[in-house]
Design a protein around this motif. Structure first.
Motif, mmCIF file in Angstrom:
data_model
loop_
_atom_site.group_PDB
_atom_site.id
_atom_site.type_symbol
_atom_site.label_atom_id
_atom_site.label_comp_id
_atom_site.label_asym_id
_atom_site.label_seq_id
_atom_site.Cartn_x
_atom_site.Cartn_y
_atom_site.Cartn_z
ATOM 1 N N GLY A 276 -11.467 0.041 0.487
ATOM 2 C CA GLY A 276 -10.424 0.001 1.512
ATOM 3 C C GLY A 276 -10.985 0.250 2.906
ATOM 4 O O GLY A 276 -10.296 0.708 3.804
ATOM 5 N N THR B 107 -11.925 -1.865 5.260
ATOM 6 C CA THR B 107 -11.425 -2.696 6.350
ATOM 7 C C THR B 107 -10.234 -2.021 7.025
ATOM 8 O O THR B 107 -10.174 -1.911 8.258
ATOM 9 N N TYR C 233 0.870 -1.181 0.000
ATOM 10 C CA TYR C 233 0.000 0.000 0.000
ATOM 11 C C TYR C 233 0.907 1.232 0.000
ATOM 12 O O TYR C 233 1.725 1.390 0.899
HETATM 13 P P1 AMP Z 1 -11.964 -3.498 1.325
HETATM 14 O O1 AMP Z 1 -12.784 -2.331 0.830
HETATM 15 O O2 AMP Z 1 -11.574 -3.363 2.732
HETATM 16 O O3 AMP Z 1 -12.666 -4.794 1.016
HETATM 17 O O4 AMP Z 1 -10.567 -3.513 0.511
HETATM 18 C C1 AMP Z 1 -10.497 -3.778 -0.862
HETATM 19 C C2 AMP Z 1 -9.099 -4.152 -1.311
HETATM 20 O O5 AMP Z 1 -8.247 -3.009 -1.329
HETATM 21 C C3 AMP Z 1 -8.380 -5.167 -0.452
HETATM 22 O O6 AMP Z 1 -7.802 -6.115 -1.321
HETATM 23 C C4 AMP Z 1 -7.316 -4.401 0.272
HETATM 24 O O7 AMP Z 1 -6.180 -5.206 0.533
HETATM 25 C C5 AMP Z 1 -6.992 -3.303 -0.734
HETATM 26 N N1 AMP Z 1 -6.528 -2.034 -0.104
HETATM 27 C C6 AMP Z 1 -7.050 -1.436 0.980
HETATM 28 N N2 AMP Z 1 -6.399 -0.268 1.238
HETATM 29 C C7 AMP Z 1 -5.467 -0.119 0.274
HETATM 30 C C8 AMP Z 1 -4.487 0.893 -0.007
HETATM 31 N N3 AMP Z 1 -4.359 1.985 0.741
HETATM 32 N N4 AMP Z 1 -3.668 0.698 -1.068
HETATM 33 C C9 AMP Z 1 -3.822 -0.415 -1.837
HETATM 34 N N5 AMP Z 1 -4.720 -1.397 -1.648
HETATM 35 C C10 AMP Z 1 -5.540 -1.250 -0.596
#
Ligand code: AMP
Length: 473
Positions: A50, A52, A21
């Motif tokens: 992101g 979570t 990230y």
């Molecule tokens: P979520 O909305 O929590 O289901 O996250 C969606 C995806 O985004 C997951 O695969 C996370 O690992 C990825 N993710 C969350 N935050 C970031 C970030 N700041 N940079 C890159 N990938 C991210």
């Protein structure tokens, strides 16, 4: 803005660097500083935004940096067990006293939150996260609880069982997260949630995440939060601008199956999820695709947890290329290799369409979402379009033209932002004729299931619950 500027602990930033990230997503940018300050949050954002990390990073930061304060004169469960041992007594089960509780609608989402927590907390010592889920063997749950985890991730039903039998004590809870709160309410968990909230201290910090903050969710949010900061993320994640959506009209089941097989052979397809209306269809189609040579597997609510986990694992490892799933089973699946989503049957509820297509285009990648639609289902497509406030282009593939011709009045298809006409060719739709629109008048056909449509009229009770259906939109 970078993660350092958000004020996160250096050990958490190290873990984020490992995870690749580089900068926070919009929801993280807003939620993390406010959550570190201790504010209650009401966040409207979609999965894939992101979210979570938006609640887990500040939570880990707070737990990792908290001074060790004794909130009561009682011994901690571990101290209690140790003194029982030193007295030569057989240690009895002492209730776990988590500091943080995350409630999620499904087991899959709970496991994902736990996995993400392990990843983000790789360098924060002591902090343990465990999931307490329906379907998990009881002794295993007891063993997890006896480790007195700081962070508990659970689905509401199973948690209530443990609470009522005195296995969990929330008197020291500092943070409560309701993840996908709208889903939990849709699934009928409102009473369980109220009971759980009532068992936690009023001093807790509450963070509620939901696709919508209106209606029932909004009312519950008012009751359980104090002066919350409201964060609404309306960006491309919620509009799915990185996902190319399209509709292909089909005449009957055989046309639909041939079209699906053709689309699954698209060279740009890495992994795909095919959504069906019923569990039985998920099994039948997965079998048929396997026979046709695709590495396919079904995922639905009738499968045992072990089989579901194995399937998800196979998907994550890339052994399974095509997952054939029902809505509830596939909710929250976060596998970056999923490039395509197919609606073999349209979802019963427009919001499920949004959740389905969100299985692709994760973390800003591009994705393709194709709905195979019988002419009788035109109205349902329109309702989805009304709900998402986006027009879904209708496309025709040479050699797979539907017999019915275009209906007048269908406006020209608008491509999502960021998609150039040439992108169609790359994704294997090069033979399509975008000018040829096929959209029948509503009600011009009343095809039963054998003609390839209207499967969502069948029972999805076991998967869904009492929710608003198409007619309400
Ligand atoms: P979520 O909305 O929590 O289901 O996250 C969606 C995806 O985004 C997951 O695969 C996370 O690992 C990825 N993710 C969350 N935050 C970031 C970030 N700041 N940079 C890159 N990938 C991210």
């Amino acid at each position: 803005m970078n993660f350092e500027e958000l004020g996160l602990h250096v050990n958490i930033i190290r873990a984020l660097t490992d995870a690749g990230y580089t900068k926070p997503t919009p929801v993280q940018e807003q939620a993390i500083p406010a959550a570190i300050e201790g504010r209650d949050l009401l966040v409207s954002s979609q999965t894939g935004s992101g979210k979570t990390a938006a609640f887990m990073l500040p939570a880990l930061h707070k737990l990792a940096t908290a001074e060790v304060v004794s909130y009561s004169n009682e011994k901690t469960p571990n101290q209690e067990r140790q003194s029982a041992r030193s007295r030569g007594d057989r240690p009895r089960f002492v209730a776990a006293k988590p500091k943080m509780l995350v409630l999620t609608p499904t087991r899959e989402l709970a496991l994902q939150v736990t996995t993400a927590t392990d990843k983000y907390g790789a360098y924060t010592r002591r902090l343990k996260a465990v999931s307490i889920l329906g379907g998990m063997p009881y002794p295993k749950q007891m063993q997890l609880l006896s480790r007195n985890p700081e962070i508990l991730v659970a689905t509401p039903g199973r948690l209530i069982d443990h609470m009522e039998s005195g296995k969990i004590d929330f008197s020291e809870l500092q943070m409560l997260v309701l993840d996908e709160a709208d889903r939990m309410l849709d699934m009928g968990f409102i009473e369980d949630i109220e009971k759980i909230v009532a068992a936690t201290p009023p001093t807790r910090q509450t963070m509620l995440f939901s696709a919508t903050l209106d209606g029932v969710v909004g009312n519950m949010a008012k009751r359980i939060t104090t002066e919350p900061m409201v964060i609404q993320i309306a960006g491309s994640a919620s509009k799915h601008e990185n996902i190319q959506q399209k509709v292909h009209f089909v005449d009957d089941l055989s046309h639909k199956n041939r079209m699906l097989d053709h689309l699954l052979r698209d060279v740009s397809l890495d992994q795909a999820v095919v959504f069906t209306a019923t569990k039985r269809d998920a099994d039948t189609i997965a079998d048929r695709l396997n026979i046709a040579g695709f590495a396919a597997a079904a995922l639905h609510g009738d499968m045992h947890q072990g089989a579901r986990n194995r399937t998800l694992d196979g998907l994550r490892r890339g052994h399974i290329r095509v997952l054939v799933a029902t809505d509830v089973a596939a909710r929250g699946i976060d596998v970056p290799g999923i490039t395509h989503v197919f609606n073999y049957d349209l979802p019963k509820f427009p919001e499920d369409y949004v959740h389905r297509i969100g299985r692709t285009g994760r973390a800003g990648r591009k994705g393709v979402a194709v709905s195979l639609v019988n002419h009788a289902e035109s109205m349902h497509v329109k309702r989805i379009e009304r709900f998402t406030k986006q027009l879904i282009p209708v496309d025709v593939i040479e050699g797979f033209e539907p017999k019915k011709t275009a209906a007048p009045g269908r406006t020209s298809a608008r491509k999502p932002q960021g998609w150039k006409p040439g992108d169609n060719r790359k994704s294997g739709y090069g033979n399509s004729k975008p000018g040829q629109r096929s959209f029948s008048k509503p009600g011009s056909s009343t095809a039963p299931r054998k003609d390839g449509g209207s499967a969502y009229k069948g029972s999805r009770q076991a998967e869904g619950g009492a929710r608003r259906s198409f007619g309400d939109y």
